[in-house]
Design an enzyme around this catalytic site. Structure first.
Site, PDB file in Angstrom:
ATOM      1  N   GLU A  45     -14.522  -7.159   4.911  1.00 48.46           N
ATOM      2  CA  GLU A  45     -13.899  -6.533   3.757  1.00 48.46           C
ATOM      3  C   GLU A  45     -12.891  -7.452   3.046  1.00 48.46           C
ATOM      4  O   GLU A  45     -12.010  -6.996   2.326  1.00 48.46           O
ATOM      5  CB  GLU A  45     -13.264  -5.212   4.181  1.00 48.46           C
TER       6      GLU A  45
ATOM      7  N   TYR B 209      10.027  12.433   0.164  1.00 49.77           N
ATOM      8  CA  TYR B 209       9.754  11.103   0.712  1.00 49.77           C
ATOM      9  C   TYR B 209       8.320  10.675   0.434  1.00 49.77           C
ATOM     10  O   TYR B 209       8.051   9.503   0.171  1.00 49.77           O
ATOM     11  CB  TYR B 209      10.076  11.080   2.204  1.00 49.77           C
TER      12      TYR B 209
END
Length: 199
Positions: A69, A115
């Site tokens: 990849e 968050y």
């Protein structure tokens, strides 16, 4: 130095349970070169001597064969010139969310916590293409221009960050957000407005 930092990050990701078996790959940019994990390696066992060096155009410079990849990593760096690290994982929760058919306004991870909003921003969902394919690299390049955190449909996650240590933090944050998404799926949970979540 960069190779050791990459190895340390790989070991940390494996120790956190985010890289099962020999899945996942990671890279750092060092000038015009990319240091990347090799094909078939387990992140928990990779060593400095296993790290592959590629030119930014993909030319092999040193080391064994890179992860299949590698083109996806180079595509992410092209799209995000300030990125110093790219991490791709098959962690359980993020991969599970990547397989779900519905997305929240184009973002597969709902805005449940401040968050999640601050750390991850918009999480892009990249349509499925075979691992290692040019089509997947093209999809990542298109998505990475607008998002540093991506889910690859039916595959896993991809994080771009200024440094490899920051990439590890974001991988952990992404997995936590994915776990929360799965836990709250089907429940009437409160979602936050990204524009006002931080006041």
């Amino acid at each position: 130095m960069s190779a050791q930092l990459l190895v340390d990050a790989c070991r940390a990701l494996a120790a956190s349970g985010l890289s099962p078996g020999s899945s996942g790959n990671a890279s750092v940019r060092e000038g015009d070169r990319i240091l990347i994990t090799p094909t078939g390696s387990a992140l928990g066992r990779v060593g400095v001597g296993d790290i592959v060096v590629l030119e930014i155009d993909g030319t092999h410079v040193a080391g064994p064969a890179p992860t299949k990849e590698w083109a996806m990593h180079l595509a992410a760096y092209r799209a995000r010139p300030t990125a110093g690290a790219v991490v791709h994982l098959h962690s359980r929760a993020a991969t599970a969310v990547s397989c779900l058919t519905s997305a929240d306004d184009g973002d597969p991870l709902p805005f449940y916590t401040p968050y999640r909003i601050r750390m991850l921003g918009h999480v892009a969902l990249v349509g499925y293409s075979a691992p290692g394919s040019a089509e997947l690299a093209d999809g990542v390049e298109a998505a990475a221009s607008g998002s540093h955190c991506m889910l690859l449909a039916n595959h896993g996650s991809l994080i771009c960050a200024p440094s490899i240590s920051r990439a590890v933090d974001l991988c952990e944050e992404l997995e936590a957000a994915a776990e929360l998404t799965l836990a709250l799926r089907g429940h009437d949970a409160t979602r936050l407005d990204p524009a006002t979540a931080w006041g």
